[in-house]
Write an enzyme that holds these catalytic residues in place. Structure first.
Site, PDB file in Angstrom:
ATOM      1  N   ARG A 116     -14.667 -22.788   3.701  1.00 47.66           N
ATOM      2  CA  ARG A 116     -14.279 -22.642   5.112  1.00 47.66           C
ATOM      3  C   ARG A 116     -15.528 -22.510   5.987  1.00 47.66           C
ATOM      4  NH1 ARG A 116      -9.024 -23.815   6.695  1.00 47.66           N
ATOM      5  NH2 ARG A 116      -7.554 -22.667   5.443  1.00 47.66           N
ATOM      6  N   HIS A 165     -28.863 -11.823  -2.415  1.00 55.06           N
ATOM      7  CA  HIS A 165     -27.624 -12.612  -2.382  1.00 55.06           C
ATOM      8  C   HIS A 165     -27.584 -13.672  -1.299  1.00 55.06           C
ATOM      9  CE1 HIS A 165     -26.720  -8.744  -4.303  1.00 55.06           C
ATOM     10  NE2 HIS A 165     -26.006  -9.484  -5.119  1.00 55.06           N
ATOM     11  N   ARG A 222     -25.078 -18.579  -5.345  1.00 56.46           N
ATOM     12  CA  ARG A 222     -23.722 -18.348  -5.885  1.00 56.46           C
ATOM     13  C   ARG A 222     -22.659 -19.193  -5.179  1.00 56.46           C
ATOM     14  NH1 ARG A 222     -22.911 -12.991  -8.626  1.00 56.46           N
ATOM     15  NH2 ARG A 222     -25.019 -12.307  -9.056  1.00 56.46           N
ATOM     16  N   ARG A 266     -15.086 -11.234  11.428  1.00 58.40           N
ATOM     17  CA  ARG A 266     -14.378 -11.782  10.259  1.00 58.40           C
ATOM     18  C   ARG A 266     -13.256 -12.693  10.734  1.00 58.40           C
ATOM     19  NH1 ARG A 266     -11.419 -12.112   5.810  1.00 58.40           N
ATOM     20  NH2 ARG A 266      -9.358 -11.162   5.741  1.00 58.40           N
ATOM     21  N   VAL A 267     -13.162 -13.864  10.120  1.00 60.92           N
ATOM     22  CA  VAL A 267     -12.070 -14.802  10.405  1.00 60.92           C
ATOM     23  C   VAL A 267     -11.341 -15.046   9.085  1.00 60.92           C
ATOM     24  CG1 VAL A 267     -12.924 -15.931  12.499  1.00 60.92           C
ATOM     25  CG2 VAL A 267     -13.804 -16.678  10.301  1.00 60.92           C
ATOM     26  N   GLY A 268     -10.146 -14.471   8.950  1.00 59.74           N
ATOM     27  CA  GLY A 268      -9.482 -14.532   7.654  1.00 59.74           C
ATOM     28  C   GLY A 268      -8.002 -14.782   7.751  1.00 59.74           C
ATOM     29  N   SER A 269      -7.327 -14.417   6.668  1.00 59.09           N
ATOM     30  CA  SER A 269      -5.867 -14.503   6.680  1.00 59.09           C
ATOM     31  C   SER A 269      -5.318 -13.140   6.265  1.00 59.09           C
ATOM     32  CB  SER A 269      -5.383 -15.584   5.714  1.00 59.09           C
ATOM     33  OG  SER A 269      -5.748 -15.236   4.403  1.00 59.09           O
ATOM     34  N   GLU A 289      -4.815  -7.132   4.651  1.00 59.29           N
ATOM     35  CA  GLU A 289      -5.867  -8.088   4.269  1.00 59.29           C
ATOM     36  C   GLU A 289      -6.816  -7.313   3.360  1.00 59.29           C
ATOM     37  OE1 GLU A 289      -9.349  -8.021   6.275  1.00 59.29           O
ATOM     38  OE2 GLU A 289      -8.580  -6.002   5.950  1.00 59.29           O
ATOM     39  N   GLY A 298     -13.826 -15.622   4.402  1.00 56.77           N
ATOM     40  CA  GLY A 298     -13.940 -15.245   2.990  1.00 56.77           C
ATOM     41  C   GLY A 298     -14.363 -16.425   2.130  1.00 56.77           C
ATOM     42  N   ASP A 303       1.344 -15.242   5.305  1.00 55.04           N
ATOM     43  CA  ASP A 303       2.609 -14.960   4.625  1.00 55.04           C
ATOM     44  C   ASP A 303       3.175 -13.654   5.161  1.00 55.04           C
ATOM     45  OD1 ASP A 303       0.126 -14.169   2.899  1.00 55.04           O
ATOM     46  OD2 ASP A 303       1.684 -12.750   2.336  1.00 55.04           O
ATOM     47  N   ARG A 329      -1.321 -23.834   8.094  1.00 56.02           N
ATOM     48  CA  ARG A 329      -2.466 -22.921   7.952  1.00 56.02           C
ATOM     49  C   ARG A 329      -3.698 -23.520   8.607  1.00 56.02           C
ATOM     50  NH1 ARG A 329      -0.543 -21.249   3.010  1.00 56.02           N
ATOM     51  NH2 ARG A 329      -1.629 -22.818   1.803  1.00 56.02           N
TER      52      ARG A 329
HETATM   53  N1  HPA Z   1      -2.477  -8.901   0.631  1.00 60.51           N
HETATM   54  C1  HPA Z   1      -3.760  -8.881   0.921  1.00 60.51           C
HETATM   55  N2  HPA Z   1      -4.346  -9.824   1.621  1.00 60.51           N
HETATM   56  C2  HPA Z   1      -3.605 -10.845   2.062  1.00 60.51           C
HETATM   57  C3  HPA Z   1      -2.267 -10.916   1.795  1.00 60.51           C
HETATM   58  C4  HPA Z   1      -1.668  -9.894   1.044  1.00 60.51           C
HETATM   59  O1  HPA Z   1      -0.478  -9.904   0.750  1.00 60.51           O
HETATM   60  N3  HPA Z   1      -1.818 -12.070   2.354  1.00 60.51           N
HETATM   61  C5  HPA Z   1      -2.852 -12.669   2.932  1.00 60.51           C
HETATM   62  N4  HPA Z   1      -3.954 -11.923   2.774  1.00 60.51           N
END
Ligand code: HPA
Length: 235
Positions: free
Chosen positions: A24, A4, A43, A87-90, A179, A20, A204, A217
């Site tokens: 980004r 991969h 991929r 990990r750098v995420g939201s 997350e 992710g 959010d 963001r």
């Molecule tokens: N769920 C899972 N992951 C997320 C969410 C959520 O509501 N918001 C941002 N990442």
């Protein structure tokens, strides 16, 4: 067998940021790294290596969710010898004190995923960050103008969940945010004897329904990346 990540041996640094979204990864590499080189387009899950303040750093997209992240994290550690992964995420806020645009640094995780049930059967394993790496990451995050929360997150398999009651139960027990990847990253890093941590911007709130605008963001994401790069070259 590497299936991969299409990098040659030695092309990936021993410190890797894990967003992710592969675009980004490209943005981080092109914005912050000197001489970024793309080592994989397999991929379209882009990976880059460059230098940040004279230290080699890579950035690898992981996709969404624990199964996808696990493939990349496993190969980075088992095939490419990566030592330090962040990990750098939201994430979505689960508690009222966690507001949109804040940063959440994941000390530990709970999960609804079948992955660790498969791995540990009846045992409730606790995926946990590397303490020293996490400490440096928290220090650097606190230098930004964002509010920083450190604690437990929920790594959920189901984004559009039919069982909000289960999430609510975790919230009652102090879980800060939700997350989809940290539990798998922490579990695999422990298995391979490597160091991992995760930081997320709050995109959010599941408490208030607030959401960040695309512009907000981007601004918070930039602060988080600057803090993470500063931490990963120090740690
Ligand atoms: N769920 C899972 N992951 C997320 C969410 C959520 O509501 N918001 C941002 N990442």
């Amino acid at each position: 067998m590497i299936t991969h990540i299409g990098a040659e041996p030695g092309q990936i640094a021993d410190r890797v940021l894990l967003p992710g979204d592969p675009l980004r990864a490209q943005w981080i590499a092109e914005t912050y790294l000197d001489d970024p080189v793309c080592y994989s387009t397999v991929r379209n899950m882009l990976g880059y290596t460059g230098e940040f303040q004279g230290t080699r750093v890579s950035v690898q997209g992981t996709g969404m969710g624990q199964p996808s992240l696990s493939i990349y994290a496993h190969e980075l550690m088992a095939e490419y010898g990566v030592q330090t992964l962040v990990r750098v995420g939201s994430c979505g806020a689960l508690r009222p004190e966690v507001k949109v645009r804040d940063l959440v640094v994941a000390l530990s995780t709970s999960t609804d995923s079948g992955m660790n049930r498969h791995r540990f059967e009846g045992i409730d394993y606790s995926p946990t960050a590397d303490f020293d790496l996490l400490s440096v990451l928290v220090e650097e995050c606190r230098r930004t103008d964002a509010d920083v929360h450190v604690g437990q997150v929920a790594s959920w398999d189901v984004f559009y969940s039919d069982r909000p009651d289960l999430r609510d139960r975790l919230t009652e027990y102090g879980v800060l945010a939700i997350e989809m990847e940290a539990a798998a990253l922490y579990t695999l890093a422990a298995k391979h004897g490597r160091r991992a941590a995760a930081v997320c911007t709050v995109s959010d709130s599941l408490v208030t329904g607030d959401e960040t605008s695309a512009q907000e963001r981007e601004r918070t994401f930039s602060s988080m990346i600057e803090a993470t790069l500063a931490a990963i070259i120090r740690a």
